[in-house]
Design a protein around this motif. Structure first.
Motif, mmCIF file in Angstrom:
data_model
loop_
_atom_site.group_PDB
_atom_site.id
_atom_site.type_symbol
_atom_site.label_atom_id
_atom_site.label_comp_id
_atom_site.label_asym_id
_atom_site.label_seq_id
_atom_site.Cartn_x
_atom_site.Cartn_y
_atom_site.Cartn_z
ATOM 1 N N LEU A 241 -36.252 16.415 34.607
ATOM 2 C CA LEU A 241 -37.400 15.816 35.213
ATOM 3 C C LEU A 241 -38.320 17.050 35.228
ATOM 4 O O LEU A 241 -39.422 16.907 34.885
ATOM 5 C CB LEU A 241 -37.130 15.448 36.582
ATOM 6 N N ALA A 242 -37.928 18.228 35.303
ATOM 7 C CA ALA A 242 -39.163 19.217 35.274
ATOM 8 C C ALA A 242 -39.660 19.723 34.165
ATOM 9 O O ALA A 242 -40.846 19.892 34.043
ATOM 10 C CB ALA A 242 -38.254 20.669 35.870
ATOM 11 N N ALA A 243 -38.692 19.335 33.181
ATOM 12 C CA ALA A 243 -39.183 19.725 31.733
ATOM 13 C C ALA A 243 -40.091 18.643 31.291
ATOM 14 O O ALA A 243 -40.966 18.768 30.718
ATOM 15 C CB ALA A 243 -38.020 19.606 30.816
ATOM 16 N N ILE A 244 -39.806 17.245 31.769
ATOM 17 C CA ILE A 244 -40.676 16.245 31.382
ATOM 18 C C ILE A 244 -42.279 16.277 32.044
ATOM 19 O O ILE A 244 -42.909 15.950 31.706
ATOM 20 C CB ILE A 244 -40.106 15.027 31.911
ATOM 21 N N HIS A 245 -42.119 16.594 33.436
ATOM 22 C CA HIS A 245 -43.164 16.612 34.248
ATOM 23 C C HIS A 245 -44.098 17.481 33.528
ATOM 24 O O HIS A 245 -45.205 17.309 33.539
ATOM 25 C CB HIS A 245 -42.705 16.852 35.763
ATOM 26 N N GLU A 246 -43.762 18.684 33.258
ATOM 27 C CA GLU A 246 -44.662 19.953 32.786
ATOM 28 C C GLU A 246 -45.311 19.495 31.558
ATOM 29 O O GLU A 246 -46.560 19.588 31.249
ATOM 30 C CB GLU A 246 -43.984 21.072 32.396
ATOM 31 N N ARG A 247 -44.583 18.542 30.630
ATOM 32 C CA ARG A 247 -45.102 17.800 29.441
ATOM 33 C C ARG A 247 -46.140 16.663 29.820
ATOM 34 O O ARG A 247 -47.085 16.690 29.105
ATOM 35 C CB ARG A 247 -44.226 17.287 28.414
ATOM 36 N N VAL A 248 -45.901 15.952 30.798
ATOM 37 C CA VAL A 248 -47.046 15.010 31.046
ATOM 38 C C VAL A 248 -48.162 15.540 31.926
ATOM 39 O O VAL A 248 -49.372 15.229 31.673
ATOM 40 C CB VAL A 248 -46.337 13.883 31.877
ATOM 41 N N PHE A 249 -47.758 16.524 32.919
ATOM 42 C CA PHE A 249 -48.916 16.879 33.648
ATOM 43 C C PHE A 249 -49.414 18.255 33.387
ATOM 44 O O PHE A 249 -50.539 18.793 33.890
ATOM 45 C CB PHE A 249 -48.368 16.642 35.289
ATOM 46 N N GLU A 250 -48.805 18.998 32.444
ATOM 47 C CA GLU A 250 -49.238 20.326 32.015
ATOM 48 C C GLU A 250 -49.170 21.115 33.035
ATOM 49 O O GLU A 250 -50.187 22.166 33.247
ATOM 50 C CB GLU A 250 -50.492 20.166 31.304
ATOM 51 N N LYS A 251 -48.494 21.025 34.040
ATOM 52 C CA LYS A 251 -48.204 22.059 34.938
ATOM 53 C C LYS A 251 -46.825 22.044 35.420
ATOM 54 O O LYS A 251 -46.169 20.781 35.353
ATOM 55 C CB LYS A 251 -49.160 21.973 36.299
ATOM 56 N N PRO A 252 -46.220 23.112 36.101
ATOM 57 C CA PRO A 252 -44.615 22.912 36.731
ATOM 58 C C PRO A 252 -44.677 21.982 37.788
ATOM 59 O O PRO A 252 -45.442 21.713 38.720
ATOM 60 C CB PRO A 252 -44.344 24.418 36.870
ATOM 61 N N LEU A 253 -43.355 21.385 37.846
ATOM 62 C CA LEU A 253 -43.052 20.636 38.967
ATOM 63 C C LEU A 253 -42.848 21.339 40.120
ATOM 64 O O LEU A 253 -42.299 22.302 40.388
ATOM 65 C CB LEU A 253 -41.772 20.002 38.435
ATOM 66 N N GLU A 254 -43.635 21.002 41.123
ATOM 67 C CA GLU A 254 -43.608 21.751 42.377
ATOM 68 C C GLU A 254 -42.584 20.761 43.363
ATOM 69 O O GLU A 254 -42.533 19.651 43.256
ATOM 70 C CB GLU A 254 -44.776 21.795 42.851
ATOM 71 N N ASP A 255 -42.192 21.545 44.347
ATOM 72 C CA ASP A 255 -41.288 20.509 45.086
ATOM 73 C C ASP A 255 -41.916 20.693 46.598
ATOM 74 O O ASP A 255 -43.083 21.388 46.839
ATOM 75 C CB ASP A 255 -39.788 21.134 45.346
ATOM 76 N N ARG A 256 -41.496 19.913 47.455
ATOM 77 C CA ARG A 256 -41.994 19.708 48.722
ATOM 78 C C ARG A 256 -40.932 19.314 49.874
ATOM 79 O O ARG A 256 -39.982 18.838 49.422
ATOM 80 C CB ARG A 256 -43.397 19.022 48.895
ATOM 81 N N MET A 257 -41.302 19.992 51.040
ATOM 82 C CA MET A 257 -40.402 19.502 52.202
ATOM 83 C C MET A 257 -40.768 18.026 52.757
ATOM 84 O O MET A 257 -42.199 18.296 53.087
ATOM 85 C CB MET A 257 -40.309 20.494 53.179
ATOM 86 N N SER A 258 -40.092 17.124 52.910
ATOM 87 C CA SER A 258 -40.616 16.080 53.615
ATOM 88 C C SER A 258 -40.112 15.735 54.795
ATOM 89 O O SER A 258 -38.909 15.858 55.470
ATOM 90 C CB SER A 258 -39.979 14.808 52.727
ATOM 91 N N THR A 259 -41.279 15.303 55.883
ATOM 92 C CA THR A 259 -41.076 15.321 57.043
ATOM 93 C C THR A 259 -40.492 13.611 57.320
ATOM 94 O O THR A 259 -40.646 13.067 58.346
ATOM 95 C CB THR A 259 -42.090 15.622 58.053
ATOM 96 N N ALA A 260 -40.580 13.057 56.307
ATOM 97 C CA ALA A 260 -40.026 11.679 56.292
ATOM 98 C C ALA A 260 -38.601 11.353 55.640
ATOM 99 O O ALA A 260 -38.370 12.291 54.842
ATOM 100 C CB ALA A 260 -40.993 10.350 55.469
ATOM 101 N N VAL A 261 -38.098 10.364 55.776
ATOM 102 C CA VAL A 261 -36.932 9.925 55.119
ATOM 103 C C VAL A 261 -36.851 8.995 53.967
ATOM 104 O O VAL A 261 -38.117 8.470 53.988
ATOM 105 C CB VAL A 261 -36.266 8.845 56.196
ATOM 106 N N ASN A 262 -36.208 9.191 53.025
ATOM 107 C CA ASN A 262 -36.196 8.026 51.906
ATOM 108 C C ASN A 262 -34.641 7.820 51.583
ATOM 109 O O ASN A 262 -33.573 8.669 51.995
ATOM 110 C CB ASN A 262 -36.743 8.765 50.601
#
Lengths: 432, 432
Positions: free
Chosen positions: B356-377
């Motif tokens: 996913l990270a490799a793909i994301h970088e190609r589509v968005f031309e920047k690295p995949l960032e992560d985040r902490m979610s205070t919600a449930v999924n």
């Protein structure tokens, strides 16, 4: 009006007592039937129709009209009806007028009852009107269908004993006592006045000397809903409403601190009651709520007016919102949702009170005591707005507005006798 | 699984991009149609039936089943359904299986949406799915029907570009994500597993690295109603509920003070959210309220379990009631009303994330960032309970659970390309 009145003779009293006793099983059945009508606000019409039929059966002249049949909202004391249609709120006035020269009298009671609440918290079904151990149990049994039965059966007893009142009597059953008072007001606007008024609310055989007024208001609070994950960017309407409720609690404490100098209520601890009666808000456990509504009631004391009380409510709300980052720019909507009731005092020294006091002492063998009421009743319109001496005096019960509301049936019997004798004393009787 | 993967060739990427662009008007129309279904909890079935028909039209093998068709409540992670019937909660799993040797993948999205709240607070009608200035506006447009459209149209683009996935794909639309997670859980119980899972929740093109858990609970508070005139002899259920809410606010502050040492959420300010989402109480403005119910949600962090969080809630409630003269002998009823959700971490280092990270970088031309979610999924079931690497990654929008919820359509387009490329990368493609 304070001329000396001849006392009702003892033998007349005993004939009235016997007539009430003879008829008491029917009176209890009549009261049961009344309680079995679930006459919540806006749902009084079937009971009112039934009562009108009972009055017609007795040969009284009956006037039925709704709040839409008088120009209610033109009256400065009319209170907002919220969502209740005027057309559906029926009043019944039965008139007995034998053309006698005695004083006239209004006997008035309300037939609306407050909601019964969660039925599982009642020991007995709230609208079955079960009789047990000398009590009748049910919503409205005490407040105030017992009193209504007493005024109706007091007149029945007079006839059964061979008499008729010598003055005009209006026997009235009204709505809206628990929310606005517009029912009582409409009877006055319809033209029904008299030399005195008696309302047999369940005062436990005391005279209500002074009563508070009351204002109903609704706070409609908005919020900015967001996913709970970002709750710091939203604002909860429920928490904002809690903030406002606390502000009104503090304001009420201030009002009660000032109340110690009140002529009538100075000796009563915290006579001004603030109540949050209904709350509703939000749609989803994981969204900060977008809306919250609270229905409130605040009392006011003799010496102040509803307009002043409403201004105080507006000021309390403004102060509470001023320093709140959200509410200061998103103020709650303030809706006047019912009562704008005057406080009222039953001024000592009236002939009507003297008559009632004399009668009470004969029935109960002790003097009539008075009490200060921290609740509202309909006498205020008669006393404050129409100058009619108005007495609030009725049976004993427990639990008005509560679970397991009940009325003492022996008290109902004695109150019926008090009312019959009061009619005899006030209007005079003539033999049939 | 962390073997090196050959990158998707540039020309394949461009063919997928062109296919998505060519079809984007249809995708927007499809998303509009989805938003126009008012698929609140318990009301998802018409949308699920429509989606199943869309999947059948595409030639996918479709399995429709309800929560009653799996032995849901036997699963230790099943959450209470409150009053929602299991039978009416329909799940849809479409399978594409060309018998290829590539890795398998679950693409999953939820179709339940939270209530829209008071419609007058929306600038546009919440279920019209209006498109304006590159946004689609409506309840669920962002959370998460946009993501659902992206996963469906990513597969459409692969076919349109002349390819088929070389691994088995389960395309799943589920219910209950906003309340229990039982929809996702039921698909796993039904037997649908794979080598990875992608859930395109609206993360704004970030990877949800860690997420809180959540507990739903309802407090059912009683009171002793009396006439407001005697309010000191009654106890207000609404005021008692406010007392308990304050206790949970204090408890949440304690939990957040301890959270600064949490591995994943230590840097997030107040990551544990307590929310009072719904309140209802009382029947009459002039009666002290006999009942009040509050629906609450409390988060929990990785490193703790729902069982521990529930024990903490019980203890907070007990402590708050202990010193209250009324609640100590009339305790509130505590009802577990939904979520008993595990916190979950997307453990770094998986092959799926690398893809996913490799793909994301190609589509968005920047690295995949992560985040902490205070919600449930829903990823928690795959990750915590079934050991399936589960990625939560999707489009950008604003206002989940809020008024004027909207999704950025250009972001939807790019996310669709990310997903198509991720399928190509993860499962491999074969020419049709």
């Amino acid at each position: 009006m304070a001329e000396t009145m001849a006392a009702v003779p003892n033998d007349v009293m005993e004939r009235l007592r016997a007539a009430i006793d003879d008829n008491f099983n029917d009176q209890v059945a009549f009261l049961q039937k009344m309680v079995q009508f679930r006459s919540l606000r806006g749902e009084e019409e079937p009971l009112q129709q039934w009562l009108a039929a009972q009055f017609e059966k007795r040969g009284y002249k009956v006037d039925q009209f709704s709040l839409a049949d008088v120009d209610l909202m033109s009256h400065p004391k009319a209170a907002p009806m919220d969502t209740i249609p005027l057309e559906g709120s029926r009043q019944v006035v039965a008139t007995l007028d034998g053309g006698g020269k005695g004083r006239s009298l209004i006997l008035q009671g309300h037939v609306d009852v407050v909601p019964e609440g969660p039925v599982d918290l009642w020991a007995d079904a709230p609208f079955e009107a079960i009789v047990r151990d000398g009590w009748m149990i049910g919503r409205g049994a005490q407040d105030m269908k017992a009193g209504v039965s007493a005024m109706i059966f007091a007149l029945d007893a007079i006839k059964r004993a061979g008499f008729a009142p010598d003055g005009r009597i209006h026997l009235e059953t009204v709505t809206e006592e628990e929310s606005t008072g517009n029912g009582a007001l409409s009877t006055l606007m319809r033209g029904y006045t008299a030399d005195a008024c008696l309302i047999p609310e369940p005062t436990g055989h005391t005279l209500s000397r002074a009563q508070v007024g009351a204002i109903w208001f609704r706070l409609r609070v908005r919020g900015t809903p967001v996913h709970v994950a970002y709750s710091e960017t939203g604002t909860s309407a429920i928490l904002s409403a809690m903030h406002l409720v606390r502000a009104f609690q503090d304001y009420t404490a201030e009002l009660n601190a000032r109340a110690i100098s009140n002529k009538w209520f100075g000796a009563i601890k915290n006579p001004i009651k603030f109540n949050v009666g209904i709350i509703k808000g939000g749609d989803w456990a994981s969204s900060t709520p977008a809306w919250c509504e609270v229905d409130c009631r605040l009392g006011l004391l003799p010496g102040s007016t509803p307009a002043e009380a409403m201004k105080g409510i507006e000021q309390c709300l403004a102060d509470a919102q001023k320093n709140d980052s959200f509410l200061s720019s998103n103020p709650a909507e303030l809706i006047w949702s019912g009562f704008q009731a005057d406080p009222s005092v039953c001024e000592p020294g009236s002939a009507a009170e003297a008559a009632l006091a004399a009668i009470h002492e004969r029935v109960f063998e002790k003097p009539l005591e008075d009490r200060m009421s921290t609740a509202v009743n309909d006498t205020r319109y008669y006393a404050v707005d129409y100058g009619i001496p108005a007495l609030c005096y009725g049976p004993y019960g427990v639990g008005p507005h509560a679970f397991d509301e009940r009325v003492d049936l022996d008290s109902v019997r004695k109150t019926t006798l008090s009312i019959a004798l009061f009619v005899a004393q006030w209007c005079g009787l003539k033999a049939l």
